[in-house]
Design an enzyme around this catalytic site. Structure first.
Site, PDB file in Angstrom:
ATOM      1  N   ASP A 231      -7.245  -8.167   4.236  1.00  0.00           N
ATOM      2  CA  ASP A 231      -6.346  -9.062   3.323  1.00  0.00           C
ATOM      3  C   ASP A 231      -5.818 -10.259   4.097  1.00  0.00           C
ATOM      4  O   ASP A 231      -4.929 -11.187   3.502  1.00  0.00           O
ATOM      5  CB  ASP A 231      -5.003  -8.270   2.831  1.00  0.00           C
ATOM      6  CG  ASP A 231      -5.583  -7.140   1.827  1.00  0.00           C
ATOM      7  OD1 ASP A 231      -6.491  -7.336   1.235  1.00  0.00           O
ATOM      8  OD2 ASP A 231      -4.556  -6.120   1.759  1.00  0.00           O
TER       9      ASP A 231
ATOM     10  N   GLY B 278      -5.939  -4.036  -7.908  1.00  0.00           N
ATOM     11  CA  GLY B 278      -6.990  -3.208  -7.571  1.00  0.00           C
ATOM     12  C   GLY B 278      -6.430  -1.704  -7.056  1.00  0.00           C
ATOM     13  O   GLY B 278      -7.033  -0.593  -7.347  1.00  0.00           O
TER      14      GLY B 278
ATOM     15  N   SER C 211       1.117  -1.298  -0.117  1.00  0.00           N
ATOM     16  CA  SER C 211      -0.010   0.147   0.023  1.00  0.00           C
ATOM     17  C   SER C 211       0.739   1.266  -0.023  1.00  0.00           C
ATOM     18  O   SER C 211       0.710   2.336  -0.864  1.00  0.00           O
ATOM     19  CB  SER C 211      -0.789  -0.024   1.226  1.00  0.00           C
ATOM     20  OG  SER C 211      -1.674  -1.005   1.377  1.00  0.00           O
TER      21      SER C 211
HETATM   22  C1  S3P Z   1      -5.572  -1.479  -0.128  1.00  0.00           C
HETATM   23  C2  S3P Z   1      -6.856  -1.237   0.547  1.00  0.00           C
HETATM   24  C3  S3P Z   1      -7.669  -2.601   0.480  1.00  0.00           C
HETATM   25  C4  S3P Z   1      -6.698  -3.950   0.303  1.00  0.00           C
HETATM   26  C5  S3P Z   1      -5.927  -3.691  -0.700  1.00  0.00           C
HETATM   27  C6  S3P Z   1      -4.783  -2.480  -0.332  1.00  0.00           C
HETATM   28  C7  S3P Z   1      -4.893  -0.140  -0.153  1.00  0.00           C
HETATM   29  O1  S3P Z   1      -8.555  -2.685  -0.624  1.00  0.00           O
HETATM   30  O2  S3P Z   1      -7.531  -5.097   0.076  1.00  0.00           O
HETATM   31  O3  S3P Z   1      -5.183  -4.897  -0.661  1.00  0.00           O
HETATM   32  O4  S3P Z   1      -3.689   0.012  -0.309  1.00  0.00           O
HETATM   33  O5  S3P Z   1      -5.732   0.932  -0.101  1.00  0.00           O
HETATM   34  P1  S3P Z   1      -9.981  -1.906  -0.279  1.00  0.00           P
HETATM   35  O6  S3P Z   1      -9.781  -0.662  -0.438  1.00  0.00           O
HETATM   36  O7  S3P Z   1     -10.847  -2.337  -1.455  1.00  0.00           O
HETATM   37  O8  S3P Z   1     -10.854  -2.454   0.843  1.00  0.00           O
END
Ligand code: S3P
Length: 448
Positions: free
Chosen positions: A327, A101, A29
């Site tokens: 996660d 994502g 992140s």
């Molecule tokens: C993340 C947020 C989470 C997490 C992803 C990393 C981020 O997703 O599952 O692996 O770095 O902001 P969501 O925002 O969809 O919960």
């Protein structure tokens, strides 16, 4: 990019006495955010400890495509020469975010308030995931979006020419959505306000403040109210990325369920918005201690020491903790299978829209390994079989999901018969050194 190459089947065999030190890579992140914020200020941002996994490398490529200079020197330090807030160039090719994502949603946010058009795509997993949760608030800034049905990638975003600031309550607990709105708010004049009812990881807020943006967070009856003043001049930073608690989870959980193990996982970020798994494991009776607790780069950090814990008990995980360990539910379900009694996980609907439907992926594989699992739309219950009680002997589908692949491989270390995954390739998205790191601890994980 994963998911396009030849699958890499892998198999984990019963192992004993994992020991030594596990130096896990940088936080995913924080790595994405370092590159994106570095690209949004003029001057040089220097990053050490960046996660060099496929997800983050795809974000680096995207930042280059939008005009930033991004390079790695021989010593492993990354240098980003940014373009300034509102300074992104229009990319001349489709931006491929691979499996990520976080990458695609944050970059969409960062470009949506600039007068450029960009088209985004990803691998088969990412192209199934919902994007409306991000494009809906970005439309409020004035951005336009055309994508596939159901708000899926590939998708083109036409950034707002005259962006307006936004007041937005995030309808799902998602740091990606919150961050996309804040990054779009950077180039809107005036104050953008984001409200989240449940606290999610706060790395974007912390880093924006570090880069010199005016940003405040207040906890009110509505939730966390984050106010960002737009069009700041961000100042380049020197960033040390802490090691990723979500990656640390794998050697930690492997040590807890593998007889005779004693593993040290140093310098793990324990930001309270990320550390829910470790609290949960301790409540289950895990022999998991925090050593040398300290602060590094504004984040709480400790060395984690995990030892074999044959007497763990299932618990009901408080649903309000879900965001801080979202996660980590796949690998928690593996520990739950090796504990006694039921582990109940509620309030986890978001698991169904990750790199895969993580409840379905884990429930299917666990059942094939002899573990009883019940599930509903936003809950699941794993019936523990106790230490040494999981039979294993199955091949589990990883569904292009790194955390599913690693979770089943960890299970295989403690199961009576080997556990295989059909494709370990996606592990490279977040934890490219997983195999050598686990092998050095004594884990028997093989490519087959
Ligand atoms: C993340 C947020 C989470 C997490 C992803 C990393 C981020 O997703 O599952 O692996 O770095 O902001 P969501 O925002 O969809 O919960």
């Amino acid at each position: 990019m994963s998911g396009h190459g030849t699958p890499i089947p892998m198999q984990a065999h019963f192992s004993r006495g994992l020991s030594g030190r596990a130096d896990v890579p940088g936080d995913k992140s924080i790595s994405h955010r370092s590159l994106i914020l570095g690209a949004l200020c003029v001057g040089e941002t220097r990053i050490t400890g960046l996660l060099e996994g496929e997800d983050v490398l795809d974000t680096a490529k995207a930042m280059r495509a939008m005009g930033a200079e991004v390079m790695r020197d021989e010593g492993g330090t990354w240098h980003v020469y940014g373009v300034g807030v509102g300074g992104f160039a229009e990319p001349d090719q489709v931006i491929d975010c691979g499996n990520s994502g976080t990458g695609v949603r944050l970059i969409m946010g960062a470009m949506a308030s600039s007068p450029i058009t960009a088209t985004f795509t990803g691998d088969a997993s990412l192209n199934k995931r919902p994007m409306a949760r991000v494009t809906d608030p970005l439309a409020l800034f004035g951005a336009q979006t055309v994508g596939r049905s159901g708000g899926r990638l590939p998708m083109t975003i036409v950034g707002a020419v005259d962006p307006v600031p936004v007041h937005y309550t995030v309808p799902v607990p998602s740091a990606q959505v919150k961050s996309a709105v804040l990054l779009a708010g950077l180039n809107a004049p005036g104050q953008t306000v984001v409200i989240e009812q449940e606290a999610t990881r706060d790395h974007t807020e912390r880093m924006l403040a570090g880069f010199g943006a005016q940003i405040t967070t207040e906890t009110t009856g509505e939730g966390r109210v984050i106010t960002l003043t737009g069009q700041p001049e961000l100042r380049p930073q020197i960033i040390t990325v802490p090691r990723d608690p979500s990656s640390a989870a794998f050697p930690v959980c492997a040590a807890l369920i593998t007889e005779g193990s004693d593993v040290l996982v140093p310098s793990i970020g324990l930001n309270p918005t990320r550390a829910g798994l470790f609290t949960t494991l301790r409540e289950m009776g895990a022999d998991l201690t925090y050593e040398n607790e300290r602060e590094e780069g504004g984040e709480p950090v400790a060395d984690l020491r995990a030892r074999f814990s044959p007497d763990m008990q299932g618990i009901e995980v408080p649903p309000e903790r879900a965001a801080s360990m979202i996660d980590e539910y796949p690998v928690l379900s593996v520990v739950a299978a090796c504990a006694s009694g039921a582990t109940v996980m509620r309030g986890v609907k978001e698991l169904r829209v990750k790199e895969s439907d993580r409840i379905d992926a884990m429930a299917t594989g666990l059942r094939a390994c002899g573990v009883e699992v019940e599930e509903g739309e936003d809950w699941w219950i794993v019936q523990g079989r106790g230490a040494g009680g999981v039979s294993g002997g199955a091949t589990c589908a990883s569904h292009l999901d790194h955390r599913i692949a690693m979770s089943f491989l960890v299970l295989g270390l403690a199961a009576r018969k080997p556990v295989a995954v059909d494709d370990g390739g996606p592990i490279a998205t977040s934890f490219p050194i997983f195999e050598p790191l686990m092998a050095a601890l004594g884990a028997d994980i093989r490519r087959v």
